[in-house]
Scaffold this motif. Structure first.
Motif, mmCIF file in Angstrom:
data_model
loop_
_atom_site.group_PDB
_atom_site.id
_atom_site.type_symbol
_atom_site.label_atom_id
_atom_site.label_comp_id
_atom_site.label_asym_id
_atom_site.label_seq_id
_atom_site.Cartn_x
_atom_site.Cartn_y
_atom_site.Cartn_z
ATOM 1 N N HIS A 1 -7.746 -2.314 0.836
ATOM 2 C CA HIS A 1 -8.057 -2.009 2.040
ATOM 3 C C HIS A 1 -8.715 -0.877 2.299
ATOM 4 C CE1 HIS A 1 -3.393 -1.707 1.892
ATOM 5 N NE2 HIS A 1 -4.252 -0.846 2.904
ATOM 6 N N HIS B 1 -5.876 2.301 6.613
ATOM 7 C CA HIS B 1 -4.467 1.659 6.463
ATOM 8 C C HIS B 1 -3.662 1.565 8.229
ATOM 9 C CE1 HIS B 1 -5.116 2.243 1.841
ATOM 10 N NE2 HIS B 1 -6.164 3.394 2.593
ATOM 11 N N CYS C 1 2.537 1.595 5.384
ATOM 12 C CA CYS C 1 1.191 1.186 5.996
ATOM 13 C C CYS C 1 1.464 -0.342 5.253
ATOM 14 C CB CYS C 1 -0.100 1.296 4.645
ATOM 15 S SG CYS C 1 -1.725 -0.334 5.297
ATOM 16 N N CYS D 1 0.834 -1.700 -0.075
ATOM 17 C CA CYS D 1 -0.251 0.323 0.087
ATOM 18 C C CYS D 1 1.110 1.366 -0.201
ATOM 19 C CB CYS D 1 -1.059 -0.479 1.166
ATOM 20 S SG CYS D 1 -1.928 1.357 1.114
ATOM 21 N N LYS E 1 -0.519 4.196 1.255
ATOM 22 C CA LYS E 1 -0.208 5.035 2.485
ATOM 23 C C LYS E 1 1.104 4.856 3.043
ATOM 24 C CE LYS E 1 -4.316 6.426 1.000
ATOM 25 N NZ LYS E 1 -4.030 6.009 0.196
ATOM 26 N N ALA F 1 -1.112 -2.871 5.580
ATOM 27 C CA ALA F 1 -2.373 -3.259 6.101
ATOM 28 C C ALA F 1 -2.411 -4.339 4.179
ATOM 29 C CB ALA F 1 -3.661 -2.777 5.288
HETATM 30 ZN ZN LIG Z 1 -3.072 0.093 3.001
#
Ligand SMILES: [Zn+2]
Ligand SMILES: [Zn+2]
Ligand SMILES: [Zn+2]
Length: 714
Positions: free
Chosen positions: A595, A598, A588, A577, A579, A590
């Motif tokens: 998703h 985050h 992030c 990710c 973010k 995740a």
């Molecule tokens: Zn994320």
């Protein structure tokens, strides 16, 4: 016997003797004769078939001679049998005919002798026709042989010329081609086996010409000299000079000068003669009487120019000497062509047609070569390279992912980066990781790819394999297009387009065909000529590329040229990710595409970052670059702590303190280690570090990584 009957018989007798009246007496005779001749025609037809069946063996003198002797015997036998049949028919007729019955003894011998004449005439004619048939057959075989030889010579010359024009790119003029053809022509003539003559002696012809010449010159009294045998060298004798002349020059060293002068004249005439023999032997022509006439005239001219006081015996001796040399020299020339005179006349007359064909063939194959070359370099080669290199990036990535553990997920990749940083223990590397996360990762991946490729042998294997595949596909497409076009003149462009279409129908091939537009590729030629050129170029290209692939390669350069660069492809696979934690920029971690919440695993203490986090909490929107719109959407909010991951959090509860409290042991350790350097880099005072942070060991820092990522995996 009445007077009337007697008269009738007398008339019949006369009519039998007169060949024009014979049909009146024996009306059926001409019918029988006609059927006899018809039989002989069909016999000749059969004999002709036997002659033609010998094919090339016709040129074997022994074989052909035997066959001819055999056929001639058969011909005689055949004629005899036929005439015997005719005779018995006539005899039978005589016995039946009232008019002749009485006088058979008188009439029969006359008729029989006529039959014998007929036999002789037909036999001779048949043998003559056999010889002609045989000669025609030999000539046509000779012509075929000559044309085959010429074609072979032409082909190799054309090949050389096209090759040459390929490398020099110079357009040959017609005159140059004519010159090249002239070379091919004279080479062919000089190597061709003309059938040698066996008996045709030119001596009689030469002697006749000399005789006529002497008569014309009023030198008949010397004619007996013609049959004299001469010494190998021409010599001047005292007898060549008159009594008065000898007397006049007596005191000049006993005629020495005069004799020397005559000897020189003879030498120069003989020299000139040798030159002319050499010239004439190089001509593709049989001996001609004019050669002798010309030679004799030369002697007369030389004597006239010199105006010596010398007797005509000198002229005659010189002429006799030259003629006897000429008999030998020109006999060789005549022997060479004797039997193939007509063939020679024919091919000489057809020379221009051969030349035109030669030039045409060159122009066509040159044109073919140019089009094939352009097609290969502008369409085929880019297609081949694309086919080979397009999947290469993916192959490399697959191989790396299969072998290197850390490239199997974004987590393992990030973890390996952090572990490596710890091992490396360089402030600059930490800084690069923190501030330029993307370019840092790309650099690391690039290093992996390069080191992987320099160890792997697959790069050559993949390329060679794809090369083999695509060349096979192209060759098949070209052959498929060539079906049914053999020897047909056609426009090349639609055919080349068809090759592209067939290739494109294979889903894996991307044809680079933009350059096929425009008139350049449109020529009219025999497609198989172009196919030959294409196949040759294709084979050459394959060899060249195979060689290139087997050599060491500059990997960085190669990577740069790939349509899909493995480092970017690999980064996308492990990037995760995009973010980041709004407070500490931790990525992030995740998982799962799209998703909603985050979360970062390893938050960083604020002092590791260049800006003051205090301002972030008060105006977070302005600080979270690019995420402004998303941050307004609660569905897409950043969860700053894994303990709070189940919340849909209100942004206000996160403060800088909270963020700092959540920072990982790993980063706390790094900050303790490089506090001074971070401060200096960010131009601020060193941070105040809690005492307990200072107790973290490198091992504990690494453990915290393991813990964080393991926990994540559960
Ligand atoms: Zn994320
Ligand atoms: Zn002859
Ligand atoms: Zn954070």
């Amino acid at each position: 016997m009445s007077a009337n009957t007697f008269l009738q018989q007398e008339m019949a007798m006369h009519m039998v003797q007169c060949q024009f009246a014979l049909p009146l007496v024996l009306p059926k005779l001409s019918q029988w004769e006609a059927s006899f001749l018809e039989n002989m025609e069909s016999w000749l037809l059969g004999a002709g078939k036997k002659i033609f069946a010998t094919k090339e063996k016709a040129l074997d003198a022994a074989i052909q001679k035997n066959l001819l002797i055999e056929l001639k015997d058969e011909a005689r036998e055949e004629v005899k049998t036929e005439v015997d049949k005719l005779k018995s028919k006539v005899e039978a007729h005589l016995m039946k005919d009232d008019l002749f019955k009485e006088r058979t003894e008188t009439v029969k011998p006359i008729l029989m002798s006529k039959m014998d004449d007929l036999r002789e005439r037909v036999t001779e004619e048949t043998i003559q026709r056999l010889a002609t048939l045989n000669e025609n057959h030999c000539s046509s075989i000779q012509l075929q042989k000559f044309e085959t030889l010429l074609e072979t010579e032409q082909e190799s010359k054309l090949h050389a010329l096209v090759e040459n024009s390929k490398s020099t790119k110079v357009l040959l003029q017609d005159e140059q081609l004519e010159e090249e053809f002239e070379g091919v022509w004279s080479k062919t003539l000089s190597t061709f086996d003309f059938r040698p003559s066996e008996t045709d002696d030119i001596t009689v012809r030469v002697t006749d010409i000399l005789k006529q010449n002497l008569i014309r010159r009023g030198l008949q009294k010397h004619i007996k000299k013609i049959s004299q045998k001469l010494t190998s060298n021409f010599q001047v004798y005292d007898e060549h000079f008159g009594y008065r002349s000898r007397l006049k020059h007596m005191f000049e060293d006993n005629n020495r000068l005069q004799r020397l002068e005559a000897q020189q004249l003879a030498c120069s005439v003989i020299e000139e003669y040798h030159q002319s023999v050499a010239d004439k032997s190089n001509l593709p022509a049989d001996f001609s009487d004019s050669y002798i006439t010309e030679m004799l005239e030369n002697v007369e001219k030389a004597l006239k120019d010199k105006s010596m006081e010398i007797k005509s015996a000198f002229e005659v001796d010189l002429k006799v000497y030259l003629c006897s040399s000429a008999c030998q020299d020109f006999q060789k020339l005549h022997d060479r062509f004797a039997k193939d005179r007509e063939l020679l006349t024919f091919i000489t007359a057809t020379k221009n047609t051969y030349l035109a064909k030669f030039i045409y063939q060159f122009r066509k194959s040159d044109q073919c070569q140019r089009v094939a070359q352009a097609f290969t370099s502008m369409v085929i080669k880019p297609t081949v390279l694309d086919y080979i290199y397009r999947p290469l990036g993916k192959c490399i990535v697959d191989e790396i992912q299969g072998k290197e553990q850390q490239y199997q997920s974004s987590h393992s990749f990030n973890r390996s980066l952090l572990e490596e940083l710890m091992k490396e223990d360089r402030f600059e590397s930490f800084l690069e990781y923190l501030l330029s996360y993307d370019s840092f990762r790309l650099r690391k991946i690039q290093e992996t790819v390069v080191s992987h490729l320099s160890k792997s042998t697959n790069l050559e294997k993949w390329r060679q394999q794809r090369l083999g595949e695509i060349i096979g596909k192209i060759a098949a497409a070209v052959s498929e297009t060539a079906e049914g076009t053999n020897g047909v003149l056609s426009d090349t462009k639609p055919l080349l387009e068809r090759v592209c279409l067939i290739l494109e129908s294979d889903g894996d091939v991307d044809v680079t065909r933009a350059s096929l537009d425009g008139p350049f590729f449109s020529i009219t030629t025999e497609w198989d000529c172009l196919v030959t050129c294409l196949m040759e170029l294709l084979a050459a290209m394959r060899l060249e590329l195979a060689k290139e692939f087997s050599q060491n390669v500059d990997i960085t350069e190669l990577l740069h040229c790939l349509p899909i660069q493995p480092q970017h492809f690999l980064l996308n696979k492990v990037r995760g990710c995009d973010k980041q934690c709004p407070f500490c920029r931790a990525p992030c971690e995740a998982e799962g595409i799209g998703h909603e919440v985050h979360r970062a695993l390893l938050h960083r203490p604020k002092d590791m970052l260049p800006y003051d986090l205090c301002s972030v909490s008060s105006c977070p929107e302005s600080m979270i670059q690019g995420n402004t719109a998303q941050n307004k959407d609660t569905q897409n909010t950043y969860v700053a702590c894994r303990d709070l991951q189940s919340f849909h959090p209100d942004r206000n509860i996160y403060t800088e303190e909270l963020a700092s409290q959540m920072s990982s042991a790993y980063w706390r350790y790094v900050l303790v280690r490089y506090n001074e350097k971070f401060a200096k880099e960010y131009k601020k005072k060193p941070a105040k570090i809690p005492e307990e942070w200072k107790k973290i060991t490198a091992e504990e820092a690494l453990d915290s990584l393991k813990e964080a990522f393991l926990a994540k995996q559960c």
